[in-house]
Design an enzyme around this catalytic site. Structure first.
Site, PDB file in Angstrom:
ATOM      1  N   HIS A   1      75.068 -11.527 -47.190  1.00 54.96           N
ATOM      2  CA  HIS A   1      73.435 -11.217 -47.278  1.00 54.96           C
ATOM      3  C   HIS A   1      73.086 -11.370 -48.616  1.00 54.96           C
ATOM      4  CE1 HIS A   1      70.059  -8.109 -46.438  1.00 54.96           C
ATOM      5  NE2 HIS A   1      69.628  -9.410 -46.780  1.00 54.96           N
TER       6      HIS A   1
ATOM      7  N   MET B   1      70.914 -10.841 -51.628  1.00 52.69           N
ATOM      8  CA  MET B   1      69.597 -10.284 -52.183  1.00 52.69           C
ATOM      9  C   MET B   1      69.478 -10.508 -53.556  1.00 52.69           C
ATOM     10  SD  MET B   1      69.918  -6.869 -49.582  1.00 52.69           S
ATOM     11  CE  MET B   1      71.600  -7.080 -49.504  1.00 52.69           C
TER      12      MET B   1
ATOM     13  N   GLY C   1      67.843  -2.978 -50.049  1.00 55.94           N
ATOM     14  CA  GLY C   1      68.093  -2.417 -51.271  1.00 55.94           C
ATOM     15  C   GLY C   1      69.026  -1.445 -51.050  1.00 55.94           C
ATOM     16  N   PHE C   2      69.084  -0.731 -49.760  1.00 53.00           N
ATOM     17  CA  PHE C   2      69.823   0.557 -49.697  1.00 53.00           C
ATOM     18  C   PHE C   2      70.361   0.760 -48.485  1.00 53.00           C
ATOM     19  CE2 PHE C   2      67.023   1.019 -53.589  1.00 53.00           C
ATOM     20  CZ  PHE C   2      67.889   1.353 -54.290  1.00 53.00           C
TER      21      PHE C   2
ATOM     22  N   GLY D   1      71.255   3.489 -45.176  1.00 54.15           N
ATOM     23  CA  GLY D   1      70.939   4.975 -44.750  1.00 54.15           C
ATOM     24  C   GLY D   1      69.475   4.964 -44.669  1.00 54.15           C
TER      25      GLY D   1
ATOM     26  N   GLY E   1      69.295   0.480 -40.530  1.00 52.87           N
ATOM     27  CA  GLY E   1      68.790   1.469 -39.591  1.00 52.87           C
ATOM     28  C   GLY E   1      69.155   1.364 -38.307  1.00 52.87           C
TER      29      GLY E   1
ATOM     30  N   GLY F   1      75.697  -0.254 -41.138  1.00 56.62           N
ATOM     31  CA  GLY F   1      76.612   0.103 -42.383  1.00 56.62           C
ATOM     32  C   GLY F   1      76.838   1.730 -42.222  1.00 56.62           C
ATOM     33  N   SER F   2      75.920   2.732 -42.357  1.00 55.63           N
ATOM     34  CA  SER F   2      76.302   4.071 -42.171  1.00 55.63           C
ATOM     35  C   SER F   2      76.570   4.451 -40.709  1.00 55.63           C
ATOM     36  CB  SER F   2      75.000   4.924 -42.712  1.00 55.63           C
ATOM     37  OG  SER F   2      73.758   4.237 -42.124  1.00 55.63           O
TER      38      SER F   2
HETATM   39  C1  DX5 Z   1      70.222  -2.898 -47.056  1.00 55.12           C
HETATM   40  C2  DX5 Z   1      71.451  -3.858 -46.491  1.00 55.12           C
HETATM   41  C3  DX5 Z   1      72.052  -3.289 -45.433  1.00 55.12           C
HETATM   42  C4  DX5 Z   1      72.530  -1.855 -45.590  1.00 55.12           C
HETATM   43  C5  DX5 Z   1      72.294  -1.305 -43.913  1.00 55.12           C
HETATM   44  O1  DX5 Z   1      69.314  -3.543 -47.894  1.00 55.12           O
HETATM   45  O2  DX5 Z   1      70.936  -5.058 -46.433  1.00 55.12           O
HETATM   46  O3  DX5 Z   1      73.185  -4.275 -44.714  1.00 55.12           O
HETATM   47  O4  DX5 Z   1      74.162  -1.819 -45.745  1.00 55.12           O
HETATM   48  O5  DX5 Z   1      72.734  -0.401 -43.863  1.00 55.12           O
HETATM   49  P1  DX5 Z   1      72.278   0.978 -42.644  1.00 55.12           P
HETATM   50  O6  DX5 Z   1      73.187   0.417 -41.488  1.00 55.12           O
HETATM   51  O7  DX5 Z   1      73.230   2.236 -43.081  1.00 55.12           O
HETATM   52  O8  DX5 Z   1      70.770   1.076 -42.772  1.00 55.12           O
HETATM   53 ZN    ZN Z   2      72.409  -6.454 -45.458  1.00 51.82          ZN
END
Ligand code: DX5
Ligand code: ZN
Length: 221
Positions: free
Chosen positions: A65, A67, A141-142, A144, A176, A196-197
């Protein structure tokens, strides 16, 4: 019936022990690798040399991915690294159709990502150029962050348009995704779920993957 795929994001993994962290998710459908450049998004992660090395040791295919700015120049190099799937943000591309074709020509699946407020309608004519549409369910970007329910109607419209077009395009959602939100996203028409989380924050990432997959699959009926 759609197949429910779970792609854990290594953004929430321990970056010092990536090989061991990959081994903990060997039952995943793919590993989601978030590349950030501190220009397209206000965060910085890893780049091509690290992704190339991850591809060599990963037990599952890579789903990148990107970005990043200047993605027309960079994305093809990720396809050259042998990645299964490369996703670029349409907001960062000058020539998304050309780029999608280039990715496919280099052997990768072509994914195109939309930020939460980017509409899908301007891009419906190019669905046949894509293997995957990534609808961001948080601002990129992040990890969680909380799932944005405001993106659900867009997922529904995208799924309806894909069905109408006859094109074989997966819908990935990212951001999320939890045991609670995956059902809403799957109901709306997503079939690849990045987490992710919810995966790396669980005591057993492998069990979290199974549990998310079962929930998603259930929503497909
Ligand atoms: C955010 C990333 C996601 C992130 C998802 O910009 O693209 O891939 O790791 O993390 P969670 O599942 O914790 O929202
Ligand atoms: Zn991603």
């Amino acid at each position: 019936m759609l197949k429910c795929c779970i792609n854990p994001s290594i953004l929430s993994a321990d970056f010092v022990n990536l090989e061991a962290e990959l081994a903990r998710i060997s039952n995943a459908d793919a590993v989601h690798v978030d590349v950030m450049d501190n220009h397209f998004v206000p965060n910085l992660t890893l780049g091509l040399p690290v992704v190339e090395r991850i591809a060599q040791v990963s037990p599952v295919p890579l789903d990148a991915h990107l970005m990043i700015a200047d993605v027309d120049r960079w994305a093809p190099l990720y396809a050259d690294a042998g990645l299964a799937s490369v996703t670029f943000h349409v907001e960062a591309s000058q020539a998304p159709i050309k780029l999608a074709r280039e990715l496919r020509a280099r052997g990768a699946k072509a994914g195109m990502a939309l930020r939460p407020a980017t509409p899908v309608e301007p891009y419906l004519d190019m669905l046949t150029e894509l293997d995957m549409l990534l609808i961001m369910t948080v601002e990129p970007g992040f990890g969680g962050q909380s799932f944005l329910d405001v993106t659900l109607p867009k997922i529904r419209r995208a799924r309806a348009a894909i069905q109408g077009s006859g094109a074989n395009v997966a819908i990935q959602v990212d951001g999320g995704i939890t045991e609670e939100t995956i059902t809403r996203a799957a109901d709306a028409g997503a079939n690849i779920f990045v987490a992710g989380s919810a995966v790396y924050g669980a005591p057993s990432p492998a069990e979290a993957i199974e549990s998310l997959r079962a929930k998603g699959q259930l929503a497909f009926g």
